[in-house]
Design a protein around this motif. Structure first.
Motif, PDB file in Angstrom:
ATOM      1  N   CYS A 189       0.834  -1.209   0.000  1.00 43.51           N
ATOM      2  CA  CYS A 189       0.000   0.000   0.000  1.00 43.51           C
ATOM      3  C   CYS A 189       0.870   1.261   0.000  1.00 43.51           C
ATOM      4  O   CYS A 189       1.830   1.350  -0.745  1.00 43.51           O
ATOM      5  CB  CYS A 189      -0.981  -0.016   1.185  1.00 43.51           C
ATOM      6  SG  CYS A 189      -1.985  -1.505   1.248  1.00 43.51           S
ATOM      7  N   LEU A 190       0.544   2.207   0.891  1.00 45.62           N
ATOM      8  CA  LEU A 190       1.272   3.473   0.899  1.00 45.62           C
ATOM      9  C   LEU A 190       2.759   3.254   1.172  1.00 45.62           C
ATOM     10  O   LEU A 190       3.620   3.924   0.592  1.00 45.62           O
ATOM     11  CB  LEU A 190       0.665   4.413   1.952  1.00 45.62           C
ATOM     12  CG  LEU A 190       1.394   5.753   2.151  1.00 45.62           C
ATOM     13  CD1 LEU A 190       1.490   6.533   0.846  1.00 45.62           C
ATOM     14  CD2 LEU A 190       0.693   6.586   3.221  1.00 45.62           C
ATOM     15  N   ALA A 191       3.051   2.302   2.050  1.00 42.94           N
ATOM     16  CA  ALA A 191       4.460   2.036   2.368  1.00 42.94           C
ATOM     17  C   ALA A 191       5.223   1.589   1.124  1.00 42.94           C
ATOM     18  O   ALA A 191       6.368   1.996   0.905  1.00 42.94           O
ATOM     19  CB  ALA A 191       4.568   0.974   3.464  1.00 42.94           C
ATOM     20  N   PRO A 219       7.880   9.663  10.140  1.00 40.54           N
ATOM     21  CA  PRO A 219       8.269   8.556  11.048  1.00 40.54           C
ATOM     22  C   PRO A 219       8.623   7.274  10.296  1.00 40.54           C
ATOM     23  O   PRO A 219       9.513   6.521  10.713  1.00 40.54           O
ATOM     24  CB  PRO A 219       7.018   8.353  11.918  1.00 40.54           C
ATOM     25  CG  PRO A 219       6.247   9.619  11.803  1.00 40.54           C
ATOM     26  CD  PRO A 219       6.527  10.152  10.426  1.00 40.54           C
ATOM     27  N   PHE A 220       7.929   7.019   9.182  1.00 41.39           N
ATOM     28  CA  PHE A 220       8.216   5.829   8.385  1.00 41.39           C
ATOM     29  C   PHE A 220       9.611   5.922   7.770  1.00 41.39           C
ATOM     30  O   PHE A 220      10.400   4.968   7.806  1.00 41.39           O
ATOM     31  CB  PHE A 220       7.146   5.671   7.300  1.00 41.39           C
ATOM     32  CG  PHE A 220       7.349   4.491   6.399  1.00 41.39           C
ATOM     33  CD1 PHE A 220       7.155   3.200   6.871  1.00 41.39           C
ATOM     34  CD2 PHE A 220       7.722   4.668   5.076  1.00 41.39           C
ATOM     35  CE1 PHE A 220       7.341   2.104   6.037  1.00 41.39           C
ATOM     36  CE2 PHE A 220       7.911   3.579   4.234  1.00 41.39           C
ATOM     37  CZ  PHE A 220       7.717   2.296   4.715  1.00 41.39           C
ATOM     38  N   LEU A 221       9.938   7.092   7.233  1.00 49.39           N
ATOM     39  CA  LEU A 221      11.273   7.279   6.656  1.00 49.39           C
ATOM     40  C   LEU A 221      12.349   7.167   7.733  1.00 49.39           C
ATOM     41  O   LEU A 221      13.415   6.579   7.504  1.00 49.39           O
ATOM     42  CB  LEU A 221      11.345   8.643   5.960  1.00 49.39           C
ATOM     43  CG  LEU A 221      10.460   8.791   4.716  1.00 49.39           C
ATOM     44  CD1 LEU A 221      10.408  10.255   4.274  1.00 49.39           C
ATOM     45  CD2 LEU A 221      10.968   7.912   3.573  1.00 49.39           C
ATOM     46  N   ASP A 222      12.057   7.727   8.908  1.00 47.82           N
ATOM     47  CA  ASP A 222      13.025   7.610  10.014  1.00 47.82           C
ATOM     48  C   ASP A 222      13.268   6.145  10.351  1.00 47.82           C
ATOM     49  O   ASP A 222      14.393   5.728  10.637  1.00 47.82           O
ATOM     50  CB  ASP A 222      12.513   8.355  11.252  1.00 47.82           C
ATOM     51  CG  ASP A 222      12.554   9.871  11.067  1.00 47.82           C
ATOM     52  OD1 ASP A 222      13.242  10.338  10.140  1.00 47.82           O
ATOM     53  OD2 ASP A 222      11.887  10.575  11.858  1.00 47.82           O
ATOM     54  N   THR A 257      -1.624   4.924   7.279  1.00 41.57           N
ATOM     55  CA  THR A 257      -0.303   4.925   7.903  1.00 41.57           C
ATOM     56  C   THR A 257       0.556   3.805   7.324  1.00 41.57           C
ATOM     57  O   THR A 257       0.150   2.644   7.323  1.00 41.57           O
ATOM     58  CB  THR A 257      -0.429   4.731   9.423  1.00 41.57           C
ATOM     59  OG1 THR A 257      -1.279   5.753   9.936  1.00 41.57           O
ATOM     60  CG2 THR A 257       0.931   4.803  10.090  1.00 41.57           C
ATOM     61  N   PRO A 258       1.729   4.150   6.786  1.00 40.09           N
ATOM     62  CA  PRO A 258       2.591   3.094   6.214  1.00 40.09           C
ATOM     63  C   PRO A 258       3.160   2.192   7.297  1.00 40.09           C
ATOM     64  O   PRO A 258       3.527   2.653   8.379  1.00 40.09           O
ATOM     65  CB  PRO A 258       3.692   3.883   5.506  1.00 40.09           C
ATOM     66  CG  PRO A 258       3.713   5.209   6.170  1.00 40.09           C
ATOM     67  CD  PRO A 258       2.331   5.482   6.673  1.00 40.09           C
TER      68      PRO A 258
END
Lengths: 182, 155
Positions: free
Chosen positions: B38-40, B74-77, B113-114
């Motif tokens: 999905c978004l991730a 936060p996902f990239l972190d 939310t990814p």
């Protein structure tokens, strides 16, 4: 420890099968290390996958080494045996397959099946993950028994499909555990 | 929204492949692997393609950039913490691709939310073929191997 000629500690005949492709620079050392074992094998079979260097002539310079030329080999019960192999070499009761540092019993192959011969690399990772998913239990011997030479010609390092095969194997394992077929 | 966010995948230690609607990622140094969807998955496949991830994703999902950053940052972190991506500090660059361009007629995809699914159950298998800096001498080299030539079978 001296064991009868060509027999290991358990008294079973041992044959060493060595797949090779363009490994002239390391082949002599590899054969020498096998012959230097406390229990030398009954024979060494070098399976050459189409070398264009001196690998074949180096292998042939050792009297106890048999060379099977231009063959692709997956070592497992029931796999096609290239000409020059005696089938019984691969069909012992106990240890069916040796990959570098890993041993599997023949009964495990009966349960898990063979290697996926469509994978040019990572077929061992695939097999072990299938075995694990089926509940086959493994153990780790906490001793260094084998040295593996890592060099710039290792298939697992140079095959362009190597990473993709690993990813495919991981995806299959994920899907198995999710109950999907792949 | 702060300065443009651009990253690149930390290859060759990180390999990845898109399978249908899922991306599988392996960190070959740790033997840990990951799955995103999905978004991730969309964020992952945009990494290295976009010089301003937040702006491009905001355009694609038709969301305010601040909202997108609050979700994506936060996902990239996490991807950075897992050693999968590194900041891409290219000062000069080609004109940034407009990831959202040409999609105006299609509905915006769901913006959820990814999630990074992390698996460490195959480490021993995935580390069977370790990555080393190797040259034509090979590794390891033990002193008694250097200079030793071919030996004859004593049998």
């Amino acid at each position: 420890v001296n064991h009868p000629e060509g027999r290991g500690a358990a008294g079973r005949a041992v044959s060493v099968i060595m797949p090779v492709k363009n490994c002239a620079r390391f082949l002599g050392a590899a054969i020498g290390s096998v012959l230097d074992q406390a229990s030398p094998p009954r024979e060494i079979v070098v399976v050459d996958g189409g070398s264009t260097d001196d690998s074949v002539s180096i292998a042939r310079s050792y009297p106890r080494v048999r060379v099977v030329a231009r063959a692709k080999l997956f070592l497992e019960p029931g796999s096609a045996i290239p000409p020059g192999f005696r089938a019984e070499l691969l069909e012992g009761d106990h240890i069916a397959h040796i990959m570098e540092t890993l041993l599997a019993r023949r009964t495990a192959f009966d349960l898990v099946g063979g290697f996926d011969t469509r994978l040019s690399t990572a077929e061992d990772v695939d097999w072990f993950s299938r075995a694990r998913d089926l509940g086959v239990r493994g153990g780790i011997v906490d001793r260094v028994l084998v040295y593996k030479r890592v060099h710039d010609g290792n298939l697992s390092l140079t095959d362009a499909a190597s990473s993709r095969n690993l990813l495919e194997v991981v995806k299959r394992s994920l899907d198995r555990r999710r109950g999907q077929r792949r | 929204v702060s300065e443009p966010l651009a990253f690149r995948i930390d290859d060759p230690k990180v390999v990845h492949e898109v399978f249908d609607d899922e991306v599988v990622i392996i960190n070959l140094e740790t033997g840990v692997y990951y799955s995103v969807a999905c978004l991730a998955a969309d964020v992952w496949t945009s990494i290295g393609e976009s010089e301003d991830l937040i702006r491009d994703l905001a355009a694609r999902y038709r969301r305010p950039a601040a909202d997108v950053e609050a979700v994506i940052r936060p996902f990239l972190d996490r991807l950075v913490d897992e050693g999968l991506i590194v900041p891409d500090l290219r000062a000069d660059g080609d004109p940034p691709p407009r990831a959202g361009a040409g999609r105006a007629a299609t509905p915006a995809p769901a913006f959820e939310t990814p999630v990074l699914h992390k698996y460490s159950d195959m480490q021993e298998l995935l580390l069977l073929d370790p990555i080393h800096e190797v040259d034509d001498v090979g590794w390891p080299v033990r002193p008694n191997e250097l200079g030793s030539g071919r030996r004859k079978d004593p049998a």
